[in-house]
Design an enzyme around this catalytic site. Structure first.
Site, PDB file in Angstrom:
ATOM      1  N   HIS A 128       0.866  -1.183   0.000  1.00 22.86           N
ATOM      2  CA  HIS A 128       0.000   0.000   0.000  1.00 22.86           C
ATOM      3  C   HIS A 128       0.895   1.223   0.000  1.00 22.86           C
ATOM      4  O   HIS A 128       1.671   1.438   0.935  1.00 22.86           O
ATOM      5  CB  HIS A 128      -0.922   0.016   1.216  1.00 22.86           C
ATOM      6  CG  HIS A 128      -1.893   1.162   1.204  1.00 22.86           C
ATOM      7  ND1 HIS A 128      -3.150   1.073   0.652  1.00 22.86           N
ATOM      8  CD2 HIS A 128      -1.781   2.445   1.661  1.00 22.86           C
ATOM      9  CE1 HIS A 128      -3.775   2.230   0.769  1.00 22.86           C
ATOM     10  NE2 HIS A 128      -2.958   3.088   1.371  1.00 22.86           N
ATOM     11  N   CYS A 129       0.799   2.027  -1.053  1.00 20.75           N
ATOM     12  CA  CYS A 129       1.686   3.181  -1.210  1.00 20.75           C
ATOM     13  C   CYS A 129       0.999   4.445  -0.700  1.00 20.75           C
ATOM     14  O   CYS A 129      -0.045   4.841  -1.239  1.00 20.75           O
ATOM     15  CB  CYS A 129       2.072   3.360  -2.678  1.00 20.75           C
ATOM     16  SG  CYS A 129       3.111   4.806  -2.973  1.00 20.75           S
ATOM     17  N   PRO A 130       1.549   5.105   0.314  1.00 19.45           N
ATOM     18  CA  PRO A 130       0.909   6.329   0.819  1.00 19.45           C
ATOM     19  C   PRO A 130       0.979   7.483  -0.172  1.00 19.45           C
ATOM     20  O   PRO A 130       0.163   8.396  -0.112  1.00 19.45           O
ATOM     21  CB  PRO A 130       1.706   6.645   2.087  1.00 19.45           C
ATOM     22  CG  PRO A 130       3.041   6.002   1.879  1.00 19.45           C
ATOM     23  CD  PRO A 130       2.760   4.765   1.076  1.00 19.45           C
ATOM     24  N   ASN A 133      -1.885   6.921  -2.159  1.00 24.13           N
ATOM     25  CA  ASN A 133      -3.009   6.608  -1.270  1.00 24.13           C
ATOM     26  C   ASN A 133      -3.825   5.451  -1.829  1.00 24.13           C
ATOM     27  O   ASN A 133      -5.053   5.478  -1.816  1.00 24.13           O
ATOM     28  CB  ASN A 133      -3.904   7.837  -1.047  1.00 24.13           C
ATOM     29  CG  ASN A 133      -4.850   7.658   0.128  1.00 24.13           C
ATOM     30  OD1 ASN A 133      -4.617   6.829   1.004  1.00 24.13           O
ATOM     31  ND2 ASN A 133      -5.932   8.424   0.151  1.00 24.13           N
ATOM     32  N   ASN A 134      -3.145   4.460  -2.337  1.00 29.85           N
ATOM     33  CA  ASN A 134      -3.792   3.278  -2.904  1.00 29.85           C
ATOM     34  C   ASN A 134      -2.772   2.149  -2.912  1.00 29.85           C
ATOM     35  O   ASN A 134      -1.584   2.366  -2.676  1.00 29.85           O
ATOM     36  CB  ASN A 134      -4.293   3.563  -4.320  1.00 29.85           C
ATOM     37  CG  ASN A 134      -5.489   2.694  -4.690  1.00 29.85           C
ATOM     38  OD1 ASN A 134      -5.714   1.646  -4.080  1.00 29.85           O
ATOM     39  ND2 ASN A 134      -6.256   3.124  -5.672  1.00 29.85           N
TER      40      ASN A 134
END
Length: 412
Positions: A128-130, A133-134
Site C-alpha cells: 500500500h503506497c501512501p 493513497n492506494n
C-alpha cells in the site's frame, strides 16, 4: 484512457477522496513546484522562441509533466484491482487451499492479500503506497512503475535547468575579493531576460533544485526496487513468504524443495506479464501462469502452513495490566514509548485491564498482536489487531484450552 473515462463520467466519484491524504498532497506539491519553477527558469535561461534547442527543451519539459501526471493519476484511480466480494473458486474443493477473509466474506485468490487501508482483498498486492493513497497491485503496477521511472527523469531535466539558470544569471553578478565573495543581485546584466531574476527567484530556484535532486534519488531507488519485483515476477509480500518458507523448512527439517511458482524462468516473460502494448496487464488477477513443477495453489498452501506454524511458534499470550487509549504516541507511557512508536500506518488497539492479547511480533517498547474476542464478536466477523505499548501487558504463565481453541478459530 481508462482514467479519463472514469474521471469524466464520475463512475467512481468516491475515489477522488484519495487526493485528501498527506501522500498525494506532498507528491502533487513537489510535482507542481518543480514543474512551475522549471518552466519559469526555462524562460529566463533558454527562451524557447529564439532557438530550436530552446523549443525542444521547453517541449520536453512539458512532456515530462504530462506523462508524470498521467501515470500518477492512473496508478491512483485505476487502482490495483480487487477480488470480488464473496468470491469463491469455481471448484469448491479448491477452497481448502485458500484463506478465508472475514471482512470481504470470501476466499483470497492466489497472490491476493487483504489491505486494511483499502478494506478489500487486492489482486497481486505488492504494497500500500501512501504517495498514491492506494495499493500497488495487478492492474496499476505498470502505471506505478512508469511513474517511478518518469519522475526521476523529469526531475533530472528540471535540476539541469535550475543549475544553468542560476549559473548564467549569477555569473556576471559575482565579484571575488581576497577573502570574500560578493553577489550583487542589483547589478545590470548585459543581456536582460524576459523575466527578472531577483533574490526571491534565486531562493525559489534553489529550493526547487533541492526538491528535484531529492526526488531523483529517492524515487529512482524505488524504481529499481519495483523493476526487481517485475523481472522476478515476485512481489515484496511474496518475497517475504518465500523467506519464511525456507525458514520453516530449515526449522522442521522437512526436506521440501520450495519452488516459487510465478517466476516463468525468463526476465522478458516476467516483464511482459506487467507491461503490454494495450496498457492492460495479462491475466484476470485470479489465475496465473505458473512454473511447470507448480500449480495454482502452491503458494497458498505454503501460506496455510506458515499460518499454522505461526500459531505454534509465534503467538504468546499476554494480559493487559494498564489501560491504553490507542494513541499513536502516548505521553503517559514513558518517553521511550513515545519516541520509539512504530513508524507504520498499522493501527493501534486500545486496551483495558484484563484484556487478553495474542502477540505475534514486537520491538523493545511496542508489541503487535490480536485481541482475544468473545464468541459473539467472532461470529460477527470482528477482528481487532494492532500495536500496543509493551509496558501495558505482562506475559501469561499459563495456557488454557479455551485460549487455544479461540486462536485456532482466527482466520486472516
Amino acid at each position: 484512457m481508462n482514467f479519463l473515462s472514469t474521471f469524466v463520467t464520475f463512475e467512481n466519484l468516491h475515489e477522488v477522496r484519495r487526493l485528501c491524504h498527506w501522500g498525494p498532497v506532498i507528491a502533487l506539491s513537489v510535482i507542481a513546484i518543480c514543474s512551475t519553477m522549471a518552466i519559469l527558469d526555462s524562460i529566463i535561461w533558454y527562451w524557447p522562441l529564439d532557438t530550436t534547442g530552446g523549443s525542444i527543451n521547453f517541449i520536453m519539459l512539458i512532456n515530462w509533466t504530462v506523462l508524470i501526471l498521467y501515470n500518477y493519476f492512473n496508478a491512483m484511480f485505476v487502482g490495483p484491482g480487487y477480488i470480488p466480494l464473496g468470491w469463491k473458486p469455481e471448484n469448491q474443493q479448491d477452497s481448502q487451499y485458500l484463506q478465508y477473509c472475514r471482512v470481504c466474506q470470501g476466499y483470497k485468490a492466489p497472490r491476493s492479500h487483504h489491505c486494511r487501508k483499502c478494506n478489500r482483498c487486492v489482486m497481486k498486492m505488492d504494497h500500500h503506497c501512501p504517495w498514491i493513497n492506494n495499493c500497488c497491485g495487478h492492474t496499476n503496477h505498470a502505471y506505478f512503475t512508469s511513474f517511478l521511472l518518469l519522475a526521476p527523469l523529469g526531475c533530472s531535466h528540471a535540476a539541469i535547468i535550475f543549475i544553468m539558470t542560476m549559473y548564467t544569471q549569477l555569473y556576471e553578478r559575482i565579484s571575488f575579493g581576497w577573502s570574500t565573495v560578493k553577489i550583487d543581485m542589483s547589478a545590470v546584466r548585459q543581456f536582460q531576460p524576459l523575466m527578472p531574476f531577483s533574490v526571491p527567484a534565486f531562493a525559489a530556484t534553489l529550493f526547487a533544485l533541492g526538491l528535484a535532486l531529492g526526488t531523483t534519488i529517492a524515487v529512482g531507488m524505488l524504481f529499481f526496487i519495483q523493476m526487481k519485483v517485475i523481472l522476478r515476477n515476485k512481489t515484496s509480500i511474496e518475497s517475504w513468504i518465500e523467506e519464511k518458507a525456507k525458514d520453516r523448512i530449515q526449522h522442521y527439517q522437512t526436506g521440501e524443495d520450495f519452488i516459487f511458482p510465478y517466476d516463468l524462468g525468463s526476465r522478458w516473460l516476467n516483464f511482459k506479464q506487467v507491461f503490454t502494448w494495450s496498457g492492460t496487464p495479462k491475466g484476470d488477477g485470479l489465475e496465473w501462469p505458473v512454473h511447470p513443477k507448480c500449480h495454482q495453489y502452491t503458494l497458498t498452501i505454503e501460506q496455510l502452513k506458515q499460518k499454522a506454524d505461526k500459531r505454534v511458534r509465534s503467538q504468546v499470550q499476554y494480559r493487559a495490566v494498564e489501560d491504553y487509549n490507542g494513541a499513536c504516541c502516548p505521553l503517559n507511557k514513558g518517553l521511550q514509548t513515545f519516541f520509539r512508536t512504530p513508524c507504520t500506518e498499522e493501527p493501534r488497539i486500545p486496551l483495558s485491564k484484563g484484556d487478553t492479547i495474542l502477540a505475534t511480533r514486537g520491538t523493545k517498547w511496542w508489541m503487535y498482536g490480536d485481541k482475544v474476542l468473545s464468541e459473539e464478536q467472532l461470529r460477527a466477523g470482528e477482528r481487532i489487531r494492532g500495536w500496543f505499548p509493551r509496558r501495558c501487558v505482562e506475559k501469561c504463565h499459563y495456557d488454557t484450552a479455551a485460549s487455544d481453541s479461540t486462536s485456532d478459530k482466527k482466520v486472516n
